[in-house]
Design a protein around this motif. Sequence first.
Motif, PDB file in Angstrom:
ATOM      1  N   GLY A  67       0.815  -1.209   0.000  1.00  0.00           N
ATOM      2  CA  GLY A  67       0.000   0.000   0.000  1.00  0.00           C
ATOM      3  C   GLY A  67       0.847   1.255   0.000  1.00  0.00           C
ATOM      4  O   GLY A  67       0.565   2.211  -0.712  1.00  0.00           O
ATOM      5  N   LYS A  68       1.914   1.236   0.826  1.00  0.00           N
ATOM      6  CA  LYS A  68       2.809   2.395   0.862  1.00  0.00           C
ATOM      7  C   LYS A  68       3.495   2.594  -0.479  1.00  0.00           C
ATOM      8  O   LYS A  68       3.639   3.712  -0.956  1.00  0.00           O
ATOM      9  N   GLN A  69       3.941   1.452  -1.083  1.00  0.00           N
ATOM     10  CA  GLN A  69       4.588   1.571  -2.384  1.00  0.00           C
ATOM     11  C   GLN A  69       3.619   2.131  -3.407  1.00  0.00           C
ATOM     12  O   GLN A  69       3.972   2.986  -4.226  1.00  0.00           O
ATOM     13  N   GLU A  70       2.358   1.646  -3.376  1.00  0.00           N
ATOM     14  CA  GLU A  70       1.369   2.170  -4.304  1.00  0.00           C
ATOM     15  C   GLU A  70       1.118   3.650  -4.047  1.00  0.00           C
ATOM     16  O   GLU A  70       0.966   4.433  -4.979  1.00  0.00           O
ATOM     17  N   GLN A  71       1.094   4.023  -2.749  1.00  0.00           N
ATOM     18  CA  GLN A  71       0.922   5.426  -2.432  1.00  0.00           C
ATOM     19  C   GLN A  71       2.086   6.257  -2.941  1.00  0.00           C
ATOM     20  O   GLN A  71       1.909   7.341  -3.478  1.00  0.00           O
ATOM     21  N   VAL A  72       3.327   5.731  -2.772  1.00  0.00           N
ATOM     22  CA  VAL A  72       4.517   6.447  -3.247  1.00  0.00           C
ATOM     23  C   VAL A  72       4.472   6.595  -4.762  1.00  0.00           C
ATOM     24  O   VAL A  72       4.710   7.662  -5.311  1.00  0.00           O
ATOM     25  N   VAL A  73       4.134   5.478  -5.453  1.00  0.00           N
ATOM     26  CA  VAL A  73       4.050   5.533  -6.914  1.00  0.00           C
ATOM     27  C   VAL A  73       2.973   6.515  -7.342  1.00  0.00           C
ATOM     28  O   VAL A  73       3.152   7.310  -8.257  1.00  0.00           O
ATOM     29  N   SER A  74       1.819   6.443  -6.650  1.00  0.00           N
ATOM     30  CA  SER A  74       0.737   7.360  -6.972  1.00  0.00           C
ATOM     31  C   SER A  74       1.145   8.794  -6.725  1.00  0.00           C
ATOM     32  O   SER A  74       0.866   9.693  -7.517  1.00  0.00           O
ATOM     33  N   TYR A  75       1.874   9.028  -5.613  1.00  0.00           N
ATOM     34  CA  TYR A  75       2.327  10.382  -5.300  1.00  0.00           C
ATOM     35  C   TYR A  75       3.301  10.884  -6.349  1.00  0.00           C
ATOM     36  O   TYR A  75       3.218  12.022  -6.802  1.00  0.00           O
ATOM     37  N   VAL A  76       4.235  10.012  -6.745  1.00  0.00           N
ATOM     38  CA  VAL A  76       5.209  10.408  -7.765  1.00  0.00           C
ATOM     39  C   VAL A  76       4.508  10.704  -9.074  1.00  0.00           C
ATOM     40  O   VAL A  76       4.830  11.652  -9.784  1.00  0.00           O
ATOM     41  N   HIS A  77       3.482   9.882  -9.387  1.00  0.00           N
ATOM     42  CA  HIS A  77       2.756  10.089 -10.636  1.00  0.00           C
ATOM     43  C   HIS A  77       1.965  11.397 -10.602  1.00  0.00           C
ATOM     44  O   HIS A  77       1.872  12.106 -11.598  1.00  0.00           O
ATOM     45  N   GLU A  78       1.383  11.672  -9.410  1.00  0.00           N
ATOM     46  CA  GLU A  78       0.545  12.845  -9.309  1.00  0.00           C
ATOM     47  C   GLU A  78       1.342  14.112  -9.008  1.00  0.00           C
ATOM     48  O   GLU A  78       0.819  15.211  -9.099  1.00  0.00           O
ATOM     49  N   SER A  79       2.617  13.952  -8.616  1.00  0.00           N
ATOM     50  CA  SER A  79       3.393  15.119  -8.215  1.00  0.00           C
ATOM     51  C   SER A  79       3.834  15.963  -9.393  1.00  0.00           C
ATOM     52  O   SER A  79       4.266  17.080  -9.213  1.00  0.00           O
ATOM     53  N   GLY A  80       3.761  15.452 -10.642  1.00  0.00           N
ATOM     54  CA  GLY A  80       4.066  16.249 -11.812  1.00  0.00           C
ATOM     55  C   GLY A  80       5.222  15.698 -12.615  1.00  0.00           C
ATOM     56  O   GLY A  80       5.963  14.837 -12.170  1.00  0.00           O
ATOM     57  N   ASN A  81       5.335  16.209 -13.841  1.00  0.00           N
ATOM     58  CA  ASN A  81       6.404  15.798 -14.749  1.00  0.00           C
ATOM     59  C   ASN A  81       7.624  16.672 -14.525  1.00  0.00           C
ATOM     60  O   ASN A  81       7.546  17.897 -14.629  1.00  0.00           O
ATOM     61  N   SER A  82       8.751  16.054 -14.236  1.00  0.00           N
ATOM     62  CA  SER A  82       9.987  16.807 -14.065  1.00  0.00           C
ATOM     63  C   SER A  82      10.523  17.214 -15.426  1.00  0.00           C
ATOM     64  O   SER A  82      10.535  16.426 -16.370  1.00  0.00           O
ATOM     65  N   VAL A  83      10.971  18.457 -15.538  1.00  0.00           N
ATOM     66  CA  VAL A  83      11.509  18.949 -16.807  1.00  0.00           C
ATOM     67  C   VAL A  83      13.018  19.155 -16.731  1.00  0.00           C
ATOM     68  O   VAL A  83      13.618  19.647 -17.690  1.00  0.00           O
ATOM     69  N   THR A  84      13.634  18.791 -15.614  1.00  0.00           N
ATOM     70  CA  THR A  84      15.073  18.950 -15.468  1.00  0.00           C
ATOM     71  C   THR A  84      15.801  17.975 -16.388  1.00  0.00           C
ATOM     72  O   THR A  84      15.489  16.792 -16.420  1.00  0.00           O
ATOM     73  N   GLY A  85      16.780  18.479 -17.145  1.00  0.00           N
ATOM     74  CA  GLY A  85      17.571  17.612 -18.015  1.00  0.00           C
ATOM     75  C   GLY A  85      17.673  18.144 -19.432  1.00  0.00           C
ATOM     76  O   GLY A  85      17.164  19.222 -19.765  1.00  0.00           O
ATOM     77  N   PHE A  86      18.366  17.366 -20.274  1.00  0.00           N
ATOM     78  CA  PHE A  86      18.539  17.732 -21.679  1.00  0.00           C
ATOM     79  C   PHE A  86      17.268  17.430 -22.472  1.00  0.00           C
ATOM     80  O   PHE A  86      16.539  16.494 -22.154  1.00  0.00           O
ATOM     81  N   TYR A  87      17.049  18.219 -23.499  1.00  0.00           N
ATOM     82  CA  TYR A  87      15.895  18.004 -24.368  1.00  0.00           C
ATOM     83  C   TYR A  87      16.226  18.468 -25.786  1.00  0.00           C
ATOM     84  O   TYR A  87      17.198  19.201 -26.016  1.00  0.00           O
ATOM     85  N   GLY A  88      15.428  18.068 -26.738  1.00  0.00           N
ATOM     86  CA  GLY A  88      15.607  18.477 -28.123  1.00  0.00           C
ATOM     87  C   GLY A  88      14.319  18.299 -28.887  1.00  0.00           C
ATOM     88  O   GLY A  88      13.414  17.574 -28.456  1.00  0.00           O
ATOM     89  N   GLY A  89      14.196  18.976 -30.043  1.00  0.00           N
ATOM     90  CA  GLY A  89      12.978  18.857 -30.830  1.00  0.00           C
ATOM     91  C   GLY A  89      13.040  19.688 -32.097  1.00  0.00           C
ATOM     92  O   GLY A  89      14.113  20.160 -32.509  1.00  0.00           O
ATOM     93  N   ALA A  90      11.879  19.893 -32.712  1.00  0.00           N
ATOM     94  CA  ALA A  90      11.784  20.647 -33.961  1.00  0.00           C
ATOM     95  C   ALA A  90      10.463  21.400 -33.997  1.00  0.00           C
ATOM     96  O   ALA A  90       9.474  20.968 -33.376  1.00  0.00           O
ATOM     97  N   VAL A  91      10.450  22.520 -34.709  1.00  0.00           N
ATOM     98  CA  VAL A  91       9.235  23.327 -34.855  1.00  0.00           C
ATOM     99  C   VAL A  91       9.061  23.713 -36.319  1.00  0.00           C
ATOM    100  O   VAL A  91      10.013  23.740 -37.105  1.00  0.00           O
ATOM    101  N   LEU A  92       7.822  24.045 -36.663  1.00  0.00           N
ATOM    102  CA  LEU A  92       7.478  24.486 -38.018  1.00  0.00           C
ATOM    103  C   LEU A  92       6.434  25.578 -37.900  1.00  0.00           C
ATOM    104  O   LEU A  92       5.511  25.473 -37.087  1.00  0.00           O
ATOM    105  N   GLY A  93       6.571  26.638 -38.704  1.00  0.00           N
ATOM    106  CA  GLY A  93       5.603  27.720 -38.625  1.00  0.00           C
ATOM    107  C   GLY A  93       5.769  28.721 -39.750  1.00  0.00           C
ATOM    108  O   GLY A  93       6.253  28.381 -40.834  1.00  0.00           O
ATOM    109  N   PHE A  94       5.355  29.953 -39.464  1.00  0.00           N
ATOM    110  CA  PHE A  94       5.429  31.007 -40.475  1.00  0.00           C
ATOM    111  C   PHE A  94       6.221  32.184 -39.925  1.00  0.00           C
ATOM    112  O   PHE A  94       6.377  32.347 -38.718  1.00  0.00           O
TER     113      PHE A  94
END
Length: 289
Positions: A67-94
């Motif tokens: 139950g505690k593990q499920e609570q921890v997993v649930s808390y981690v899932h609900e606590s938000g997406n971490s954006v720390t770290g490297f990233y890359g991508g592409a964009v298209l527009g005008f």
Amino acid sequence: MCYNIYGRSASFCGLVMKICKVWLMVCSVTILVSTTRLNAQGQDAAIVSAAANEAGENSENQDAGKGKQEQVVSYVHESGNSVTGFYGGAVLGFESIKNQYKKISKSRSKKSDGAKKSDGNKKEDGPDKVKKSKAGVVTSIFAGYNFEFGKAVVGLECSISFKPAKTETEMELDSVKKNILAKRRFGFGVYPRVGYKILDGLIAYIKLGTDITKYHIRSRDNNKDKAQEVKKSSHKAVIQTAIGLEQHFGQWFIRGECGKFFNKNAGNVEGAKISSGSWGGVIGAGYKF
């Protein structure tokens, strides 16, 4: 006679007494054995009960741990997406490019004699300044690194962009009509970025940086018999600012952004000074490593 009878009776009574003693001994042994067995069974039952209780407690502890593990997993899932770290991508527009063509006639800068000054004071036909706008497609690839401090996000981003939009105009320079073209080819930008987490995974950000852009300008005489063409290329550091939104879904994210390139002198060609600026919007996607 009685003695015999009494003697026999006494012998019989003694026999009965012996039998009773033996019986008592057997009963005592039986009772002792039974008591020992009952005690052993009681100890075994106690051991089994203790083991059962221990097993039950372990099971409850395991269930509680799960139950505690499920609570921890649930808390981690609900606590938000971490954006720390490297990233890359592409964009298209005008992109809406705005170029300005301004006369800087060579004859106006000559001050050697009166005749030339007089020619320099002579007003030429056509406007001294022309502005041209045109929209075109722009695409970019980007990469960067984010640091997250609570709801605040700061980082540094680099991009390579391709901007083929161009404008062209006709101006009379030194009494000669010329066709002048200006366009941007590509750019390399470096942008510090500051953002804020509005909701789980949704970030609003602003960035301000410098883009090293390659410009291409060209001047061509309209008189076909004396067709002359002058081309120039230059690299200029242009200030760019942008605001945008990012929505993160685990490792992936999507982005929408509006930006502006401030006006910059792209160069001079045959008596004309050309400056360029633009604004535009892009959408794209990226991945956080």
